[in-house]
Motif scaffolding. Structure first.
Motif, short mmCIF file in Angstrom:
data_model
loop_
_atom_site.label_atom_id
_atom_site.label_comp_id
_atom_site.label_asym_id
_atom_site.label_seq_id
_atom_site.Cartn_x
_atom_site.Cartn_y
_atom_site.Cartn_z
N UNK A 1 0.85 -1.20 0.00
CA UNK A 1 0.00 0.00 0.00
C UNK A 1 0.88 1.24 0.00
N UNK A 2 0.91 1.93 -1.13
CA UNK A 2 1.75 3.12 -1.27
C UNK A 2 1.27 4.30 -0.43
N UNK A 3 0.03 4.22 0.06
CA UNK A 3 -0.53 5.34 0.83
C UNK A 3 -0.28 5.19 2.33
N UNK A 4 0.40 4.13 2.74
CA UNK A 4 0.71 3.97 4.16
C UNK A 4 1.55 5.14 4.66
N UNK A 5 1.34 5.51 5.89
CA UNK A 5 2.01 6.69 6.45
C UNK A 5 3.37 6.32 7.03
N UNK A 6 4.26 7.30 6.94
CA UNK A 6 5.63 7.14 7.44
C UNK A 6 6.16 8.51 7.81
N UNK B 1 13.44 -2.38 -0.10
CA UNK B 1 12.43 -1.93 0.86
C UNK B 1 11.17 -2.75 0.67
N UNK B 2 10.68 -3.29 1.76
CA UNK B 2 9.40 -4.02 1.72
C UNK B 2 8.53 -3.56 2.88
N UNK B 3 7.25 -3.42 2.59
CA UNK B 3 6.28 -3.07 3.63
C UNK B 3 5.06 -3.95 3.42
N UNK B 4 4.86 -4.88 4.35
CA UNK B 4 3.73 -5.80 4.27
C UNK B 4 3.14 -5.97 5.67
N UNK B 5 1.83 -5.88 5.74
CA UNK B 5 1.12 -6.04 7.03
C UNK B 5 1.69 -5.11 8.10
N UNK B 6 1.97 -3.88 7.70
CA UNK B 6 2.48 -2.84 8.59
C UNK B 6 3.88 -3.15 9.13
N UNK B 7 4.59 -4.09 8.48
CA UNK B 7 5.96 -4.42 8.87
C UNK B 7 6.91 -3.89 7.80
N UNK B 8 7.73 -2.92 8.18
CA UNK B 8 8.69 -2.33 7.24
C UNK B 8 10.05 -2.98 7.41
N UNK B 9 10.66 -3.32 6.29
CA UNK B 9 12.01 -3.92 6.30
C UNK B 9 12.83 -3.22 5.22
N UNK C 1 12.05 7.48 19.85
CA UNK C 1 10.96 8.40 20.19
C UNK C 1 9.68 8.10 19.44
N UNK C 2 9.80 7.47 18.26
CA UNK C 2 8.64 7.29 17.39
C UNK C 2 7.98 5.93 17.53
N UNK C 3 8.76 4.89 17.79
CA UNK C 3 8.22 3.52 17.76
C UNK C 3 8.66 2.74 18.99
N UNK C 4 7.82 1.77 19.34
CA UNK C 4 8.15 0.88 20.46
C UNK C 4 8.67 -0.46 19.97
N UNK C 5 8.41 -0.78 18.70
CA UNK C 5 8.85 -2.06 18.14
C UNK C 5 9.64 -1.79 16.87
N UNK D 1 7.85 -2.06 13.10
CA UNK D 1 6.42 -2.36 13.15
C UNK D 1 5.69 -1.02 13.13
N UNK D 2 5.18 -0.63 11.97
CA UNK D 2 4.59 0.70 11.82
C UNK D 2 3.38 0.90 12.73
N UNK D 3 2.78 -0.19 13.16
CA UNK D 3 1.63 -0.08 14.06
C UNK D 3 2.03 0.26 15.49
N UNK D 4 3.34 0.25 15.78
CA UNK D 4 3.81 0.53 17.14
C UNK D 4 4.16 2.00 17.35
#
Length: 347
Positions: free
Chosen positions: A245-250, A280-288, A319-323, A342-345
């Motif tokens: 999803x190219x519209x995911x936020x970062x 770069x891969x982003x799947x299921x809110x997991x960025x690598x 400061x931005x993420x916990x995971x 983990x973008x959801x964190x």
């Protein structure tokens, strides 16, 4: 000790007084429904007195005693005064209500002592009620204020890190253009044009808290194109991505430090067959995001020293993420940086 009247604290005690009144209304409704309405009037009269008295006790008397150790010597006097106010004072307030015909003498007491003994538990319960509610409220408010202060501090630190990262990124880019200008390269005008696109992004699109990943990809592509102008055909750059999803936020410019590091501290210092390989891969809110770049031959045991870009990136992630996980590895002739989030964190 002079203290101004705090309106918010007055409102708090008014709410506590109303809650204490509701408590006794419920008790009277269950235990003595036949005289419920008279007891409501009586409780309103008594609770008004106890609300003021508890306000004085918790907001003035106790803080006054705590102010200096010398005033601890006055504690017995203060306690005695309040004891009289909570016992004989409450009974006297009841008597005033009766004389003003706004208090119903439902129960007659044979003596003042018996009357004080009957009403004193009512006062003690109010002290317990007001004290528990007041300190619970203050504790929760203190925690909320502390949390807000921590968030404000983190936001200020994050803004500071961004203010460091952006000029650092711009400074390195200007150095590249300066090198082309010194060589009187025909590529200098094109590099300035690409720099203007990057500046436009930094000024008008990177100021918010988030951007779409497709915007981050665009700025990375522009930066790679700008860097390519400095090198001949020997430089090999491979940048591929797999994003659902190219519209995911970062957060804006979060990935740029890894890309910049690959060129500035890798390719620019490699004399033979320089390369940068990025995925770069982003799947299921997991960025690598994995970045590999060439380096001069060094011992694998050589410790990795993080520059300001990587250090700032690591602190921003804290400061931005916990995971998340940011790891760097120096090989014999290759440097590898790996970022997992983990973008959801996001905090």
């Amino acid at each position: 000790m002079k203290r101004s009247l705090n309106r918010s604290r007055v409102k708090l005690y008014l709410w506590m007084g109303a809650a204490y009144l509701l408590f006794w209304m419920f008790v009277d409704l269950v235990s003595t429904p036949e005289s419920f309405f008279k007891r409501v009037i009586n409780n309103m009269w008594l609770v008004s007195y106890l609300t003021v008295l508890n306000f004085i006790l918790f907001e003035y008397t106790i803080p006054f005693i705590r102010l200096t150790w010398k005033r601890v010597l006055l504690t017995p006097l203060f306690l005695f005064i309040h004891l009289m106010l909570y016992s004989f004072g409450l009974y006297a307030w009841r008597y005033i209500g009766i004389q003003l015909h706004i208090y119903f003498a439902i129960r007659m007491h044979p003596s003042i002592e018996k009357g004080v003994e009957y009403h004193f538990p009512y006062s003690l319960l109010s002290v317990l009620f007001f004290g528990v509610v007041r300190y619970t409220y203050d504790y929760r408010k203190l925690n909320a204020d502390a949390q807000k202060l921590r968030m404000e501090k983190q936001e200020a630190e994050l803004n500071y890190l961004k203010s460091q990262t952006n000029p650092h990124f711009l400074f390195n880019t200007l150095n590249n253009i300066y090198a082309l200008a010194r060589e009187k390269s025909d590529l200098a005008p094109e590099s300035i044009l690409r720099l203007s696109k990057i500046l436009r992004f930094m000024l008008y699109e990177a100021g918010g808290e988030f951007i779409a990943i497709e915007q981050e990809l665009k700025i990375i592509s522009d930066y790679i194109a700008l860097e390519r102008l400095r090198y001949d055909e020997s430089l090999r750059v491979n940048f591929n991505y797999d994003i659902e999803d190219m519209k995911q936020s970062l957060p804006p410019l979060l990935l740029i430090p890894l890309v910049e590091n690959a060129f500035k501290h890798g390719v620019s210092e490699t004399r033979h067959q320089p390369y940068v390989d990025m995925h770069l891969s982003v799947k299921s809110r997991q960025l690598n995001f994995v970045v590999r770049n060439s380096t001069e031959d060094v011992s694998e045991e050589t410790s990795v020293r993080e520059n300001i870009g990587l250090s700032n990136l690591r602190r921003q992630l804290q400061l931005l993420y916990t995971d998340y996980n940011l790891s760097v590895q120096q090989g014999e002739s290759q440097f590898t940086a790996s970022l997992k989030i983990n973008l959801a964190s996001h905090v």
